[in-house]
Design a protein around this motif. Structure first.
Motif, short mmCIF file in Angstrom:
data_model
loop_
_atom_site.label_atom_id
_atom_site.label_comp_id
_atom_site.label_asym_id
_atom_site.label_seq_id
_atom_site.Cartn_x
_atom_site.Cartn_y
_atom_site.Cartn_z
N VAL A 1 6.97 -1.04 -1.00
CA VAL A 1 5.53 -1.01 -0.74
C VAL A 1 4.97 0.23 -1.43
CG1 VAL A 1 3.72 -0.94 1.01
CG2 VAL A 1 5.86 -2.18 1.47
N ASN A 2 4.19 0.03 -2.49
CA ASN A 2 3.72 1.15 -3.30
C ASN A 2 2.36 1.70 -2.88
OD1 ASN A 2 5.95 1.20 -5.01
ND2 ASN A 2 5.05 -0.26 -6.46
N ALA A 3 1.56 0.90 -2.18
CA ALA A 3 0.21 1.35 -1.86
C ALA A 3 -0.29 0.72 -0.57
CB ALA A 3 -0.74 0.99 -3.01
N ILE A 4 -1.02 1.52 0.21
CA ILE A 4 -1.72 1.06 1.41
C ILE A 4 -3.14 1.62 1.33
CG2 ILE A 4 -1.84 1.14 3.93
CD1 ILE A 4 1.19 1.64 3.96
N SER A 5 -4.14 0.75 1.41
CA SER A 5 -5.54 1.19 1.33
C SER A 5 -6.33 0.58 2.47
CB SER A 5 -6.16 0.77 -0.01
OG SER A 5 -5.47 1.34 -1.10
N PHE A 6 -7.16 1.39 3.13
CA PHE A 6 -8.01 0.90 4.22
C PHE A 6 -9.39 0.50 3.70
CE2 PHE A 6 -4.78 2.94 6.78
CZ PHE A 6 -4.73 2.15 7.92
N HIS A 7 -9.89 -0.63 4.20
CA HIS A 7 -11.23 -1.08 3.84
C HIS A 7 -12.26 -0.16 4.51
CE1 HIS A 7 -14.77 -3.68 3.53
NE2 HIS A 7 -14.11 -4.35 2.59
N PRO A 8 -13.25 0.34 3.77
CA PRO A 8 -14.17 1.34 4.33
C PRO A 8 -15.16 0.79 5.34
CG PRO A 8 -14.84 0.72 2.12
CD PRO A 8 -13.52 0.07 2.34
N VAL A 9 -15.33 -0.53 5.42
CA VAL A 9 -16.29 -1.13 6.34
C VAL A 9 -15.59 -1.81 7.50
CG1 VAL A 9 -18.14 -2.82 6.61
CG2 VAL A 9 -18.00 -1.44 4.52
N HIS A 10 -14.65 -2.67 7.21
CA HIS A 10 -14.03 -3.49 8.25
C HIS A 10 -12.84 -2.81 8.93
CE1 HIS A 10 -16.65 -6.62 6.94
NE2 HIS A 10 -16.05 -6.79 5.79
N GLY A 11 -12.27 -1.78 8.31
CA GLY A 11 -11.12 -1.11 8.92
C GLY A 11 -9.82 -1.85 8.76
N THR A 12 -9.85 -3.01 8.07
CA THR A 12 -8.61 -3.70 7.74
C THR A 12 -7.94 -2.93 6.61
OG1 THR A 12 -9.96 -5.14 6.33
CG2 THR A 12 -9.36 -5.97 8.50
#
Length: 361
Positions: free
Chosen positions: A266-277
């Motif tokens: 798993v190279n990357a994890i990014s959080f959505h700035p609006v929904h928090g997903t």
């Protein structure tokens, strides 16, 4: 189908809910004038439509990416070695980058100039910004393979302080007053930035194998960890919430012959700035959107034709950028001239990234 587990690794009460069909990447837009070598990191500004990209070609490139995905190059500046990390300041006025030249450089949006602002004895693997409590100036924290992190007030040449770590820094993230550092040998160093000179807590990763990425929850209540074994873990800091800790399998491909699955990092994890997903992306060349609260995948996507090395959402979550590039996990011999090296822009539909309304269990 991926399934979720609790922190001890045993199966949870149910399988993860997954989307019924794969998402569409056929309309994804290719970013113009990509780097000439592998892409190590990328990040959108939270205040503008600027996207910063770090590359092994010793350059940092800044692109203007509109809400429609239209894009153009804006600026470029150089390090003396491959660049491994980029981060925008909280106000969006400056960009900091770190690399194998053991230096961090600052690029100013207003002037278009870059200057060196930090140094270590070994390569700088990660850079981040934070605002000290009660201060009106942002500071930079740099994490290095020299087994230290340093804090920098950019108004002075020497670091404000240095914190020694048990191993080399592999990944690092900041949210509010929370700093989490992932190092070699699976160490996780948790620091409260109200007291930045002291490690608040040292842990061993809940994953079995090497840490690839950490990402702090937007509300700073915990963090996510991704590893080389195709698994992510979510860790909550409040002891009252440890029952919410869980891990799940991802970025694994069932073998066409025989039992078992091929496992990818798993190279990357990014959080959505609006929904928090959040998204995960890996060496299997796929990315997926997940809802940690309902413990479900909101949308999966087909392989993109190469390893995904870095990802990020723009400031309102309408664009998701992903780098299709070699990640150096198998050494230089696998970085062939024919390997893809590009950045793609995916228009994010609300139905893809919105939280699920179903129960967790």
């Amino acid at each position: 189908m991926s399934y979720f587990t609790n922190s001890s690794g045993s199966a949870s009460t149910g399988s993860a809910t997954t989307s019924s069909s794969l998402g569409d990447i056929s309309a994804d837009i290719t970013l113009s004038s990509p780097p000439e070598d592998s892409i190590s990191d990328l990040e959108f500004s939270t205040k503008s439509d600027l996207l910063a990209v770090a590359s092994w070609d010793k350059r940092v490139r800044i692109y203007d990416v509109s809400q429609t995905g239209a894009n153009s190059g804006k600026a470029i500046y150089a390090h003396e070695g491959p660049v491994l990390s980029v981060a925008w300041s909280i106000d969006g006025d400056k960009l900091v980058s770190g690399g194998t030249d053991n230096a961090a450089r600052l690029w100013d949006v207003a002037t278009g100039q870059s200057t060196q602002v930090a140094a270590h004895d070994d390569p700088i693997r990660s850079v981040r910004w934070f605002t000290p409590p009660g201060a009106n100036a942002q500071m930079v924290v740099t994490g290095s393979w020299d087994k230290t992190i340093k804090y920098w007030d950019l108004r002075q040449q020497q670091p404000v302080c240095l914190v020694k770590l048990p191993e080399r820094v592999y990944t690092m993230d900041v949210s509010r007053d929370l700093l989490v550092v992932g190092t070699a040998e699976k160490h996780l160093q948790i620091i409260n930035l109200k007291n930045p000179e002291t490690v608040f807590e040292s842990r061993i990763s809940p994953l079995k194998w090497q840490t690839r990425v950490v990402a702090c929850f937007p509300d700073a209540s915990g963090f996510a960890v991704g590893g080389i074994e195709g698994r992510c873990a979510f860790v909550y800091l409040d002891p009252k919430n440890t029952k919410l800790d869980f891990s799940f399998k991802c970025h694994r491909t069932a073998r066409t012959r025989g039992a078992g699955a091929d496992v990818y990092g798993v190279n990357a994890i990014s959080f959505h700035p609006v929904h928090g997903t959040f998204s995960t992306a890996g060496a299997d060349g796929t990315f997926h959107y997940w809802d940690k609260d309902s413990r479900s995948r909101t949308k999966g996507f087909p392989p993109v034709g190469g390893i995904i090395s870095a990802t990020g959402f723009n400031r309102n979550g309408s664009i998701f950028a992903y780098a299709v590039s070699y990640d150096w996990s198998k050494g230089h011999q696998h970085n062939t001239p024919t390997y893809p090296n590009k950045i793609m822009l995916h228009r994010v539909g609300d139905e893809e990234a919105k939280r699920k309304v179903t129960s967790k269990y």
